[in-house]
Scaffold this motif. Structure first.
Motif, PDB file in Angstrom:
ATOM      1  N   UNK A 142       0.762  13.820  62.821  1.00 46.14           N
ATOM      2  CA  UNK A 142       1.277  15.128  62.428  1.00 46.14           C
ATOM      3  C   UNK A 142       0.396  15.765  61.359  1.00 46.14           C
ATOM      4  N   UNK A 163       4.441  15.690  66.700  1.00 41.92           N
ATOM      5  CA  UNK A 163       3.670  14.488  66.368  1.00 41.92           C
ATOM      6  C   UNK A 163       4.181  13.788  65.111  1.00 41.92           C
ATOM      7  N   UNK A 164       5.170  14.399  64.461  1.00 39.09           N
ATOM      8  CA  UNK A 164       5.670  13.810  63.214  1.00 39.09           C
ATOM      9  C   UNK A 164       6.971  13.045  63.426  1.00 39.09           C
ATOM     10  N   UNK A 165       7.871  13.640  64.216  1.00 41.52           N
ATOM     11  CA  UNK A 165       9.186  13.022  64.436  1.00 41.52           C
ATOM     12  C   UNK A 165       9.336  12.587  65.897  1.00 41.52           C
ATOM     13  N   UNK A 189       2.783  26.701  65.877  1.00 42.81           N
ATOM     14  CA  UNK A 189       1.939  25.623  65.353  1.00 42.81           C
ATOM     15  C   UNK A 189       2.783  24.536  64.693  1.00 42.81           C
ATOM     16  N   UNK A 235      -5.074  22.474  62.727  1.00 44.91           N
ATOM     17  CA  UNK A 235      -4.534  23.828  62.962  1.00 44.91           C
ATOM     18  C   UNK A 235      -4.904  24.779  61.829  1.00 44.91           C
ATOM     19  N   UNK A 291      -2.862  16.856  62.888  1.00 45.48           N
ATOM     20  CA  UNK A 291      -2.632  18.097  63.661  1.00 45.48           C
ATOM     21  C   UNK A 291      -2.576  19.298  62.709  1.00 45.48           C
ATOM     22  N   UNK A 342       3.976  22.029  67.147  1.00 49.53           N
ATOM     23  CA  UNK A 342       2.958  21.013  67.484  1.00 49.53           C
ATOM     24  C   UNK A 342       2.936  19.893  66.437  1.00 49.53           C
ATOM     25  N   UNK A 343       3.094  20.286  65.168  1.00 48.12           N
ATOM     26  CA  UNK A 343       3.082  19.286  64.088  1.00 48.12           C
ATOM     27  C   UNK A 343       4.340  18.414  64.149  1.00 48.12           C
TER      28      UNK A 343
END
Lengths: 281, 222
Positions: free
Chosen positions: B3, A98-100, A91, B10, B6, A94-95
């Protein structure tokens, strides 16, 4: 990479007042006892607290006004803060994706596998060592120019500490311009990794020196009270009363070796330095 | 912001057991109670989920790390409002669907527009609720936030009660007749006009709350 000039931060029972610099391509260590001000300094560098005075420049910007782009160039690992313990590595990937924008998923997953980190387990079921490795892996997996690491080896055994330090060495090998600011109260970690070291105590910088100089020129003199009174004391930085007399810290080890061949002169190391400088009288 | 969004999604998915309990109890209650209950129940749960995510962020001292990611305090606050909006509309939509299914199963007669009108009225109401809750939670945290909310509710109710009493005492008889006439005129306005006005007011409050929350997060230290 980092330039701190007269940073001031005052709390009810603690005041921080320091200046510090981390040039490009260097690894700088921040060493001191618990509560010395290491974490406060790191929080100020990350813009997590507002200084009461002085200036901080990190990657050319004021941390309190960091843009997302500025923060993308920073890799951060904090000792007591991280992703929610409810999440798994799968998980977190996935974060991070989308963050870096420059998150290197392939490298991250390979490293997780190499370090034996389980992909589906929640972080709350990780050991202390696993959590520490993951924090550092997150910091080094998005092509950051500067790593800011607060006590990354805290609570780890010797083996895990060495593995973690190897990860940092590999990160540095990728690009000569990369820098690290690392805080620790474990001196051997810093001796093997850092180019220079700041010793911090009660919110003040007590000493700033190149690691090579500390290891090469600094020494500990172990002498009786009578001998202590006779020797030239101009190169003694600090002394500590012992049962046999004094342990003295010098930054001119060779001077005493040449002029006082009967005195016991041990090589300098950070642990002894801390003992004498912070516990000395 | 992606982020953070997300992360919140989650974390909520991880609590799927809790959702199943919510949904099951809502469906059961919808048969026992007034049929619009299910819409208000779902919307309330969905819109307040954002507060759960704020609590999870602060668990285990997570905020310093989150604020070291490429997001600002302002982005963090904006993401919470966006998340609450998504939660509100998804849960409201689910509530409406369950509501209609319940009515169909109970084989009651109904007017579709009337029913939808009643269901839509919950949206601005809960928009205002989250607009009050988010800044309080961001400023004071979950525990202190509850106390602050109780104090605010007490103050609002008390002020409204006292204000009405003082206002009515001060009014002359002629003014009172005019006020009653005005209120009667207001209630005779078309329902859709009142609904639109409610939405406009709710969104204005929502954006003001978002601005205030951004300010709170920008000034916060960790």
């Amino acid at each position: 990479m980092i330039k701190i000039t007269n940073l001031q931060k005052n709390y009810k029972d603690f005041s921080l007042s320091i200046s510090l610099a981390v040039p490009a391509g260097t690894v700088t260590g921040l060493i001191g006892k618990n509560g010395a001000g290491k974490s406060t300094t790191i929080k100020a560098i990350l813009g997590l607290i507002k200084p009461d005075g002085g200036t901080i420049e990190v990657l050319g910007a004021d941390p309190r006004h960091f843009s997302s782009k500025d923060k993308e160039n920073l890799g951060v690992a904090l000792s007591d803060s991280g992703f929610s313990m409810m999440l798994s590595i799968k998980e977190i990937v996935k974060i991070l994706r989308k963050t870096y924008p420059e998150f290197d998923e392939k490298f991250f997953l390979e490293q997780c596998k190499e370090q034996g980190l389980p992909m589906d387990k929640d972080l709350k079921d990780f050991s202390t060592g696993m959590k520490a490795k993951l924090r550092v892996l997150v910091a080094i997996s998005h092509n950051a120019k500067l790593l800011v690491l607060d006590e990354p080896t805290s609570g780890l055994d010797v083996l895990a500490r060495n593995e973690l330090l190897d990860m940092l060495r590999n990160y540095l090998d990728q690009d000569n311009e990369r820098s690290i600011l690392i805080s620790s109260h474990i001196s051997s970690d810093l001796e093997g990794l850092c180019d220079d070291i700041y010793m911090i105590h009660k919110g003040q910088i007590l000493l700033h020196e190149d690691t090579d100089t500390i290891l090469g020129q600094y020494g500990i003199l172990k002498i009786g009270e009578d001998e202590f009174a006779k020797i030239d004391q101009q190169y003694l930085i600090a002394k500590r009363k012992e049962s046999f007399g004094y342990s003295c810290l010098t930054n001119e080890k060779q001077f005493y070796l040449d002029n006082y061949p009967n005195i016991v002169v041990e090589n300098g190391n950070l642990d002894d330095m801390i003992m004498i400088m912070l516990g000395g009288k | 912001m992606n982020g953070l969004l997300e992360k919140d999604i989650l974390i909520l998915i991880k609590q799927k057991k809790l959702f199943i309990i919510y949904i099951a109890s809502a469906i059961m209650l919808s048969f026992a109670m007034d049929s619009t209950f299910v819409v208000s129940y779902f919307t309330m749960i969905g819109s307040l989920l954002v507060l759960t995510t704020i609590s999870y962020d602060t668990f285990d001292n997570g905020m310093p790390f989150l604020m070291s990611l490429p997001v600002s305090g302002k982005t963090y606050a904006q993401e919470k409002f966006l998340f609450s909006l998504i939660g509100l509309f998804v849960s409201w939509g689910t509530g409406v669907v369950v509501h209609f299914i319940t009515i169909l199963l109970q084989q009651k007669e109904f007017d579709l527009l009337d029913l939808l009108g009643m269901d839509i009225a919950f949206v601005p109401f809960f928009l205002i609720i989250i607009s009050v809750m988010i800044p309080i939670n961001l400023k004071y945290g979950a525990d202190k936030g509850r106390i602050v909310l109780l104090v605010i509710c007490g103050l609002v109710v008390g002020t409204a009660f006292l204000g009405k009493k003082i206002f009515m005492d001060l009014l002359k008889d002629t003014d009172r007749i005019e006020l009653e006439y005005f209120l009667a005129k207001l209630s005779s306005l078309p329902k859709y006009a009142v609904l639109i006005a409610c939405f406009v007011i709710a969104f204005v409050i929502f954006f003001i709350a978002m601005k205030i929350s951004s300010g709170i997060m920008s000034k916060k230290e960790y």
